[in-house]
Design a protein around this motif. Structure first.
Motif, PDB file in Angstrom:
ATOM      1  N   TRP A 179      45.192 -47.640  19.400  1.00 44.14           N
ATOM      2  CA  TRP A 179      45.584 -47.499  20.799  1.00 44.14           C
ATOM      3  C   TRP A 179      44.830 -46.359  21.472  1.00 44.14           C
ATOM      4  CZ3 TRP A 179      48.037 -51.048  23.496  1.00 44.14           C
ATOM      5  CH2 TRP A 179      48.826 -51.982  22.817  1.00 44.14           C
ATOM      6  N   ALA A 180      44.660 -45.254  20.765  1.00 44.01           N
ATOM      7  CA  ALA A 180      43.919 -44.123  21.331  1.00 44.01           C
ATOM      8  C   ALA A 180      42.455 -44.505  21.578  1.00 44.01           C
ATOM      9  CB  ALA A 180      44.008 -42.919  20.395  1.00 44.01           C
ATOM     10  N   LEU A 181      41.865 -45.259  20.661  1.00 45.94           N
ATOM     11  CA  LEU A 181      40.483 -45.688  20.825  1.00 45.94           C
ATOM     12  C   LEU A 181      40.334 -46.685  21.985  1.00 45.94           C
ATOM     13  CD1 LEU A 181      39.633 -46.142  17.047  1.00 45.94           C
ATOM     14  CD2 LEU A 181      38.723 -44.360  18.565  1.00 45.94           C
ATOM     15  N   ALA A 182      41.313 -47.555  22.161  1.00 41.50           N
ATOM     16  CA  ALA A 182      41.271 -48.521  23.261  1.00 41.50           C
ATOM     17  C   ALA A 182      41.341 -47.814  24.612  1.00 41.50           C
ATOM     18  CB  ALA A 182      42.416 -49.524  23.116  1.00 41.50           C
ATOM     19  N   TRP A 183      42.186 -46.795  24.693  1.00 42.73           N
ATOM     20  CA  TRP A 183      42.287 -46.032  25.943  1.00 42.73           C
ATOM     21  C   TRP A 183      40.967 -45.321  26.238  1.00 42.73           C
ATOM     22  CZ3 TRP A 183      44.708 -45.776  30.283  1.00 42.73           C
ATOM     23  CH2 TRP A 183      44.623 -44.632  31.072  1.00 42.73           C
TER      24      TRP A 183
END
Length: 409
Positions: A179-183
């Motif tokens: 999720w952090a990488l997608a953001w």
């Protein structure tokens, strides 16, 4: 949107009065909200799929190699084509790489090799955006406002970084790093669109790219203060990153509470960067380059604190002080660089400096990863701290360091 030309706005106008500067600052802020979480998410993407110090070292080195390889190309292009277009393409490429990485991590197909490939693409994007960024700011803002502009650019970015790593630590601990990488990917995409809207004029190029590169090297070598600072940075940056970014998460996983505590350490570092920016907004040192070099010394603090396994509050304090000093160093150096290098050479000089400072980073990561298998983490971290101090002290012995001072009306 009104087109930005090479003509500078009134010297009496503050940077924030310029629409192009506000757009650039907004893009930087949006991108920072994702980048603040990315290092922690990347580290634990490797750790979660079974990788250790060596695997993380390979990933970090692979991210740095394309920067070294392509940075000179990016520097030449930044002095020949529209810098806003280069910034757009670089951010778009970074968004693609981070999006692909987030997808592989989320689906459980991530491996050290696939993470390294995405890192290679991200590093390539950096190689084209860094030289263009230095030139873009100098193209938008008058010379006597550059220190204020550089500090203003770092203020919101560092404010985001205060909470970003801590929030990233919680996100990674609760739902994993995807999720952090997608953001991060999304923020790169939004920033790309904003930067394209700058519509900066392309520098006037009258010679061939190869001729520009040769002239750039001659100009770089003729400035003793520039190549000696770069040479010292080759050692200092490699030692700092190898100790903090590579061994830091590993030590946090072994001696502290893993991602949660490492997120707090990253948050303390970001808080220090923010405090350093506030210092730069109020303090305008005359001896810019000397200040930039001296302010590198506190970077040894967090490495020693982690190496000796000090309680977490002491690690956080050392990291906070290092962040303050580093931001002062970055703003002082960037302002000195932009003031003492002609605008038409900023891209190439930035590229030569960037290549020099990054040249040893892949080797540093790999050697540190190998050394961690032979010596304990304490020995390696103390060695990294010693290299940081030695590089800064030797750079202070260069006479020209005290001649590159602030330009004032």
């Amino acid at each position: 949107m009104e087109k930005v030309t090479a003509e500078l706005p009134s010297r009496r106008a503050a940077p924030l009065r310029t629409a192009a500067f506000r757009r650039y600052m907004t893009a930087s802020l949006i991108s920072a909200t994702g980048s603040a979480m990315a290092p922690l998410a990347l580290a634990y993407s490797v750790i979660d799929q079974g990788g250790g110090t060596r695997a993380l070292g390979v990933v970090l080195a692979t991210n740095t190699v394309p920067i070294v390889v392509f940075l000179l190309v990016g520097g030449v292009l930044a002095d020949r084509v529209s810098r806003s277009r280069l910034l757009f393409l670089g951010n778009l490429l970074a968004a693609t790489a981070q999006g692909a990485l987030a997808a592989t991590v989320a689906t459980g197909h991530a491996t050290t090799a696939s993470i390294a490939v995405c890192g290679f693409v991200s590093g390539t994007a950096v190689a084209f955006t860094v030289p263009a960024a230095h030139g873009a700011v100098a193209q938008i803002v008058p010379a006597d406002q550059l220190q204020q502009a550089n500090a203003l650019l770092r203020l919101p970015d560092n404010a985001v970084k205060v909470l970003g790593p801590a929030l990233g630590g919680v996100v990674v601990a609760v739902s994993g790093p995807a999720w952090a990488l997608a953001w991060d990917a999304l923020t790169f995409a939004v920033a790309a669109v904003l930067l394209l809207g700058l519509r900066l004029d392309a520098p006037v190029a009258v010679a061939s790219a190869l001729s520009d590169l040769r002239k750039g090297w001659a100009g770089f070598w003729s400035r003793t203060w520039l190549w000696t600072y770069t040479a010292a940075g080759t050692v200092l940056v490699a030692a700092w990153l190898a100790g903090f970014q590579l061994l830091g998460p590993v030590v946090a996983a072994e001696r502290y509470a893993g991602a949660r505590d490492w997120g707090l350490v990253q948050g303390a570092f970001a808080a220090g960067l923010l405090a350093g920016t506030v210092v730069c907004l109020r303090w305008r040192p005359y001896r810019l380059l000397a200040v930039a070099v001296v302010a590198c010394l506190p970077l040894a603090g967090p490495l020693l604190a982690l190496g000796y396994g000090l309680p977490l509050p002491w690690v956080l304090l050392a990291t906070l002080l290092a962040g303050i000093a580093l931001d002062v160093s970055v703003v002082a150096w960037t302002s000195a660089f932009q003031q003492h290098v002609p605008k038409g050479e900023l891209g190439r000089m930035s590229a030569f400096n960037g290549v020099g400072e990054r040249l040893a980073i892949p080797l540093g990561y790999l050697l540190t990863a190998l050394a961690a298998g032979v010596w304990d983490n304490r020995t390696v971290l103390v060695a990294c701290a010693a290299l940081v101090v030695a590089a800064a002290v030797l750079n202070l012995c260069v006479r020209d360091v005290y001649r590159i001072n602030a330009l004032r009306n």
